[in-house]
Design a protein around this motif. Structure first.
Motif, PDB file in Angstrom:
ATOM      1  N   ILE A   1      -3.050   6.255   7.304  1.00 13.56           N
ATOM      2  CA  ILE A   1      -2.057   5.254   7.717  1.00 13.56           C
ATOM      3  C   ILE A   1      -2.598   3.828   7.638  1.00 13.56           C
ATOM      4  CG2 ILE A   1      -0.769   6.873   9.173  1.00 13.56           C
ATOM      5  CD1 ILE A   1      -2.167   5.533  11.617  1.00 13.56           C
ATOM      6  N   ALA A   2      -3.840   3.666   7.162  1.00 10.89           N
ATOM      7  CA  ALA A   2      -4.449   2.334   7.004  1.00 10.89           C
ATOM      8  C   ALA A   2      -4.993   2.214   5.586  1.00 10.89           C
ATOM      9  CB  ALA A   2      -5.579   2.135   8.017  1.00 10.89           C
ATOM     10  N   PRO A   3      -4.902   1.035   4.989  1.00 12.10           N
ATOM     11  CA  PRO A   3      -5.391   0.881   3.614  1.00 12.10           C
ATOM     12  C   PRO A   3      -6.905   1.023   3.533  1.00 12.10           C
ATOM     13  CG  PRO A   3      -4.729  -1.237   4.508  1.00 12.10           C
ATOM     14  CD  PRO A   3      -4.348  -0.207   5.523  1.00 12.10           C
ATOM     15  N   PRO A   4      -7.406   1.379   2.357  1.00 10.85           N
ATOM     16  CA  PRO A   4      -8.850   1.492   2.196  1.00 10.85           C
ATOM     17  C   PRO A   4      -9.534   0.139   2.348  1.00 10.85           C
ATOM     18  CG  PRO A   4      -7.743   1.849   0.094  1.00 10.85           C
ATOM     19  CD  PRO A   4      -6.685   1.690   1.132  1.00 10.85           C
ATOM     20  N   MET A   5     -10.743   0.186   2.843  1.00 10.90           N
ATOM     21  CA  MET A   5     -11.576  -1.010   2.935  1.00 10.90           C
ATOM     22  C   MET A   5     -12.234  -1.297   1.587  1.00 10.90           C
ATOM     23  SD  MET A   5     -13.247   0.238   6.522  1.00 10.90           S
ATOM     24  CE  MET A   5     -14.561  -0.958   6.567  1.00 10.90           C
ATOM     25  N   LEU A   6     -12.464  -0.236   0.808  1.00  9.58           N
ATOM     26  CA  LEU A   6     -13.185  -0.333  -0.455  1.00  9.58           C
ATOM     27  C   LEU A   6     -12.990   0.971  -1.215  1.00  9.58           C
ATOM     28  CD1 LEU A   6     -15.108  -2.553  -1.607  1.00  9.58           C
ATOM     29  CD2 LEU A   6     -16.997  -1.272  -0.605  1.00  9.58           C
ATOM     30  N   THR A   7     -12.978   0.904  -2.535  1.00  8.54           N
ATOM     31  CA  THR A   7     -12.973   2.111  -3.364  1.00  8.54           C
ATOM     32  C   THR A   7     -14.241   2.108  -4.198  1.00  8.54           C
ATOM     33  OG1 THR A   7     -11.695   1.022  -5.123  1.00  8.54           O
ATOM     34  CG2 THR A   7     -10.452   2.259  -3.445  1.00  8.54           C
ATOM     35  N   MET A   8     -14.801   3.298  -4.426  1.00  5.53           N
ATOM     36  CA  MET A   8     -16.124   3.364  -5.039  1.00  5.53           C
ATOM     37  C   MET A   8     -16.294   4.582  -5.945  1.00  5.53           C
ATOM     38  SD  MET A   8     -18.007   2.636  -1.420  1.00  5.53           S
ATOM     39  CE  MET A   8     -16.672   3.420  -0.528  1.00  5.53           C
ATOM     40  N   ALA A   9     -17.269   4.475  -6.834  1.00  3.95           N
ATOM     41  CA  ALA A   9     -17.797   5.600  -7.603  1.00  3.95           C
ATOM     42  C   ALA A   9     -19.302   5.590  -7.394  1.00  3.95           C
ATOM     43  CB  ALA A   9     -17.479   5.450  -9.091  1.00  3.95           C
TER      44      ALA A   9
ATOM     45  N   PRO B   1     -10.584   3.190   7.365  1.00  5.97           N
ATOM     46  CA  PRO B   1     -10.929   2.983   8.777  1.00  5.97           C
ATOM     47  C   PRO B   1     -10.704   4.262   9.577  1.00  5.97           C
ATOM     48  CG  PRO B   1      -9.578   1.168   7.974  1.00  5.97           C
ATOM     49  CD  PRO B   1      -9.577   2.220   6.897  1.00  5.97           C
ATOM     50  N   ASP B   2     -11.624   4.544  10.509  1.00  2.29           N
ATOM     51  CA  ASP B   2     -11.516   5.755  11.338  1.00  2.29           C
ATOM     52  C   ASP B   2     -10.120   5.927  11.923  1.00  2.29           C
ATOM     53  OD1 ASP B   2     -14.174   6.552  11.002  1.00  2.29           O
ATOM     54  OD2 ASP B   2     -14.851   5.516  12.812  1.00  2.29           O
ATOM     55  N   SER B   3      -9.539   4.844  12.433  1.00  2.00           N
ATOM     56  CA  SER B   3      -8.233   4.933  13.087  1.00  2.00           C
ATOM     57  C   SER B   3      -7.102   5.192  12.097  1.00  2.00           C
ATOM     58  CB  SER B   3      -7.934   3.649  13.863  1.00  2.00           C
ATOM     59  OG  SER B   3      -7.885   2.552  12.969  1.00  2.00           O
ATOM     60  N   GLY B   4      -7.365   5.084  10.808  1.00  2.00           N
ATOM     61  CA  GLY B   4      -6.333   5.276   9.796  1.00  2.00           C
ATOM     62  C   GLY B   4      -6.364   6.623   9.118  1.00  2.00           C
TER      63      GLY B   4
ATOM     64  N   TRP C   1       0.811  -1.214   0.000  1.00  2.00           N
ATOM     65  CA  TRP C   1       0.000   0.000   0.000  1.00  2.00           C
ATOM     66  C   TRP C   1       0.845   1.265   0.000  1.00  2.00           C
ATOM     67  CZ3 TRP C   1      -4.892  -0.053  -1.269  1.00  2.00           C
ATOM     68  CH2 TRP C   1      -5.623  -1.231  -1.106  1.00  2.00           C
ATOM     69  N   ASN C   2       2.137   1.166   0.289  1.00  3.19           N
ATOM     70  CA  ASN C   2       3.025   2.335   0.318  1.00  3.19           C
ATOM     71  C   ASN C   2       2.503   3.427   1.248  1.00  3.19           C
ATOM     72  OD1 ASN C   2       4.759   1.145  -1.608  1.00  3.19           O
ATOM     73  ND2 ASN C   2       3.450   1.877  -3.256  1.00  3.19           N
ATOM     74  N   LEU C   3       2.030   3.017   2.418  1.00  2.00           N
ATOM     75  CA  LEU C   3       1.528   3.969   3.407  1.00  2.00           C
ATOM     76  C   LEU C   3       2.679   4.555   4.205  1.00  2.00           C
ATOM     77  CD1 LEU C   3      -1.464   1.798   4.564  1.00  2.00           C
ATOM     78  CD2 LEU C   3      -1.642   3.966   3.357  1.00  2.00           C
ATOM     79  N   PRO C   4       2.533   5.728   4.787  1.00  2.00           N
ATOM     80  CA  PRO C   4       1.330   6.552   4.831  1.00  2.00           C
ATOM     81  C   PRO C   4       1.149   7.355   3.549  1.00  2.00           C
ATOM     82  CG  PRO C   4       3.083   7.646   6.034  1.00  2.00           C
ATOM     83  CD  PRO C   4       3.630   6.314   5.566  1.00  2.00           C
ATOM     84  N   TRP C   5      -0.093   7.806   3.360  1.00  2.00           N
ATOM     85  CA  TRP C   5      -0.438   8.711   2.265  1.00  2.00           C
ATOM     86  C   TRP C   5      -0.781  10.059   2.861  1.00  2.00           C
ATOM     87  CZ3 TRP C   5      -4.764   4.951   0.398  1.00  2.00           C
ATOM     88  CH2 TRP C   5      -4.190   3.843  -0.226  1.00  2.00           C
ATOM     89  N   THR C   6      -0.495  11.096   2.097  1.00  2.00           N
ATOM     90  CA  THR C   6      -0.889  12.435   2.503  1.00  2.00           C
ATOM     91  C   THR C   6      -1.739  13.044   1.410  1.00  2.00           C
ATOM     92  OG1 THR C   6       1.144  13.345   1.575  1.00  2.00           O
ATOM     93  CG2 THR C   6       1.156  12.816   3.945  1.00  2.00           C
ATOM     94  N   GLY C   7      -2.487  14.040   1.802  1.00  2.00           N
ATOM     95  CA  GLY C   7      -3.324  14.725   0.832  1.00  2.00           C
ATOM     96  C   GLY C   7      -3.883  15.991   1.429  1.00  2.00           C
ATOM     97  N   GLY C   8      -4.672  16.675   0.637  1.00  2.00           N
ATOM     98  CA  GLY C   8      -5.288  17.908   1.111  1.00  2.00           C
ATOM     99  C   GLY C   8      -6.159  18.534   0.049  1.00  2.00           C
TER     100      GLY C   8
END
Length: 156
Positions: free
Chosen positions: A22-30, A51-54, A4-11
């Protein structure tokens, strides 16, 4: 986790509101619903359930924008008004983050698409699973498990 190459940042677009994952996605969607079309000013919205903790906001203070609803809290940057993430009440253990807000989101592909019954005729995705509305609640466990095994990853 290394895949997953975590952590990811964004803004947000202007950079005032920043976050870290800091946690991988559970699901990706459109989502093709007309509400998401209006919120995103596009044919569909993209999201990933983190996940909330991620997920954490690291700079700025998000404000509620878009739909002012008791259940859905669309969080925006107060300066540029970018839609960055959504929280659901009562909490379901995840935050829906807009993948286009990641600093690097070229890897993103929706695993499922919902509300195809409201999709614009030309709006297509490469989602593995399509649903006329939202999947049934009992279907999410299998969808999340399949995504964990086969879903898109950065660099894959």
């Amino acid at each position: 986790m290394d895949e997953w190459n975590l952590p990811w940042t964004g803004g947000c677009r202007c950079g005032t509101l920043r976050f870290e994952i800091i946690a991988p996605p559970m699901l990706t969607m459109a989502c093709h619903c007309t509400g998401c079309q209006k919120m995103s000013a596009s044919a569909f919205s993209l999201t990933m359930a983190i996940p909330d903790s991620g997920f954490s906001v690291t700079a700025g203070e998000p404000v509620i924008g878009g739909l002012h609803d008791a259940r859905l809290h669309h969080r925006h940057c107060d300066h540029c008004k970018s839609w960055v993430f959504t929280e659901i009440e009562p909490g379901m253990g995840f935050v829906n983050v807009r993948p286009s807000m990641l600093d690097d989101f070229a890897w993103f592909t929706p695993w499922i698409e919902s509300y195809t019954n409201e999709a614009l005729p030309w709006a297509k995705t490469d989602a593995v699973h399509s649903f006329a509305e939202f999947p049934a609640m009992e279907d999410y466990g299998a969808l999340v498990a399949e995504f964990a095994e086969k879903g898109p990853r950065p660099g894959r």
